[in-house]
Design a protein around this motif. Structure first.
Motif, PDB file in Angstrom:
ATOM      1  N   PHE A  14       0.852  -1.186   0.000  1.00  0.00           N
ATOM      2  CA  PHE A  14       0.000   0.000   0.000  1.00  0.00           C
ATOM      3  C   PHE A  14       0.884   1.231   0.000  1.00  0.00           C
ATOM      4  O   PHE A  14       1.704   1.431   0.889  1.00  0.00           O
ATOM      5  N   ASN A  15       0.713   2.052  -1.030  1.00  0.00           N
ATOM      6  CA  ASN A  15       1.511   3.270  -1.165  1.00  0.00           C
ATOM      7  C   ASN A  15       0.744   4.430  -0.523  1.00  0.00           C
ATOM      8  O   ASN A  15      -0.286   4.874  -1.044  1.00  0.00           O
ATOM      9  N   LYS A  16       1.231   4.918   0.590  1.00  0.00           N
ATOM     10  CA  LYS A  16       0.546   5.985   1.311  1.00  0.00           C
ATOM     11  C   LYS A  16       0.500   7.272   0.508  1.00  0.00           C
ATOM     12  O   LYS A  16      -0.442   8.062   0.635  1.00  0.00           O
ATOM     13  N   ALA A  17       1.505   7.493  -0.329  1.00  0.00           N
ATOM     14  CA  ALA A  17       1.559   8.726  -1.121  1.00  0.00           C
ATOM     15  C   ALA A  17       0.436   8.787  -2.151  1.00  0.00           C
ATOM     16  O   ALA A  17      -0.128   9.854  -2.406  1.00  0.00           O
ATOM     17  N   THR A  18       0.102   7.639  -2.749  1.00  0.00           N
ATOM     18  CA  THR A  18      -0.949   7.602  -3.776  1.00  0.00           C
ATOM     19  C   THR A  18      -2.264   7.074  -3.245  1.00  0.00           C
ATOM     20  O   THR A  18      -3.280   7.141  -3.925  1.00  0.00           O
ATOM     21  N   GLN A  19      -2.222   6.517  -2.012  1.00  0.00           N
ATOM     22  CA  GLN A  19      -3.402   5.889  -1.417  1.00  0.00           C
ATOM     23  C   GLN A  19      -3.918   4.729  -2.261  1.00  0.00           C
ATOM     24  O   GLN A  19      -5.114   4.470  -2.322  1.00  0.00           O
ATOM     25  N   LYS A  20      -2.985   4.038  -2.903  1.00  0.00           N
ATOM     26  CA  LYS A  20      -3.322   2.879  -3.724  1.00  0.00           C
ATOM     27  C   LYS A  20      -2.294   1.775  -3.485  1.00  0.00           C
ATOM     28  O   LYS A  20      -1.175   2.042  -3.053  1.00  0.00           O
ATOM     29  N   SER A  52       6.842  -0.601   1.173  1.00  0.00           N
ATOM     30  CA  SER A  52       6.537  -1.411   2.338  1.00  0.00           C
ATOM     31  C   SER A  52       7.769  -2.267   2.634  1.00  0.00           C
ATOM     32  O   SER A  52       8.174  -3.067   1.804  1.00  0.00           O
TER      33      SER A  52
END
Length: 290
Positions: A14-20, A52
């Motif tokens: 899960f990429n927090k920067a893109t929320q995807k 991650s």
């Protein structure tokens, strides 16, 4: 000309920067064959994940790559530069299916801030190529192990789900069915259209009035007598398709039509099915509720 057969391993993160979620590459493996299909060299490097830092348990089980292993890896930028230098000039890059090239491109975009893999000039989907030579009656897409068995190659002689090992098995399949003239049909120039196609995400069209939809698709006739029908329930979008219920007075039958319209890069895919509604108390109640 050299043939590069590559394989990737990745961790769904899960990429927090893109929320995807994204498939973050943790290993690149490849084998290099010369024009005579002689193995010239191999490439294998682990990548230290940053999106991650912990691998999913499924990935650890599948690949036998541990969190401790990837901690020793190099940054993506370092590994991709090593890979680019290793590939060299005048090479066709191949992978089993296009998922790997799509994943490599998405990681390249994220880490290198570029929309194209500048070091890849020609690409071929090895899965599609090999499927031309094997019996595909029972499957739509041949997995690597299945294809190897069809080509009388023992897949168990190669460790599975490590990038280099899968590349070596793919290379054996490639050598087994090599046909230079046939291969040319599958080699794509990595130009603007190639990357536009890779970056395009197919989607189901949800708006009945979308200009991409042929309005004639919503015209319904009885499949038995070919006559006109009455609309019982108007078209409604649900469960990824348009649904309508119609009645043929001539045949005294009520039926449901499901229509799914999906946009791909250069074509529209249409799936349509018609199911008769059996006249029961339960089905009448169901129709009334819709």
């Amino acid at each position: 000309m050299n043939y590069i057969i590559m394989d990737l391993e990745w961790n769904n993160s899960f990429n927090k920067a893109t929320q995807k979620f994204m498939n973050e590459i943790i290993e690149i493996g490849a084998v290099k064959l010369d024009e005579n299909l002689n193995q010239v060299d191999t490439f294998s490097e682990l990548i230290k994940p940053v999106v991650s830092k912990k691998l999913r348990s499924r990935i650890k089980t599948l690949t036998n790559i541990s969190n401790e292993d990837v901690k020793t890896g190099q940054p993506f930028s370092k590994v991709i530069n090593d890979f680019e230098e290793w590939i060299g000039e005048d090479a066709v890059i191949m992978s089993w299916g296009d998922t790997d090239i799509r994943t490599l491109l998405s990681n390249y975009k994220w880490f290198m801030k570029k929309n194209s893999l500048d070091f890849i000039k020609k690409y071929a989907d090895l899965q599609k190529y090999c499927q031309c030579f094997i019996n595909m009656e029972n499957v739509q897409q041949a997995g690597l192990s299945y294809a190897a068995e069809c080509l009388e190659i023992d897949p168990d002689s190669f460790p599975h789900h490590r990038a280099l090992d899968d590349s070596l098995l793919s290379a054996e399949c490639f050598k087994k069915v090599f046909n230079e003239e046939k291969l040319q049909e599958f080699i794509k120039n990595c130009d603007y259209d190639f990357y536009a196609r890779l970056l395009f995400h197919p989607y189901v069209i949800k708006n009945k009035n979308d200009p991409l939809i042929d309005k004639n698709l919503f015209n319904c006739f009885c499949e038995i007598c070919g006559g006109k029908v009455q609309t019982v329930k108007k078209w409604k979008f649900m469960n990824q398709s348009f649904r309508g219920i119609f009645y043929c007075e001539n045949c005294d039958r009520e039926f449901r039509v499901n229509l799914r319209v999906k946009k791909f890069y250069d074509y529209i895919d249409i799936k349509r099915n018609c199911n008769e509604i059996i006249r029961t108390t339960e089905s009448n109640n169901e129709t009334a509720e819709e």
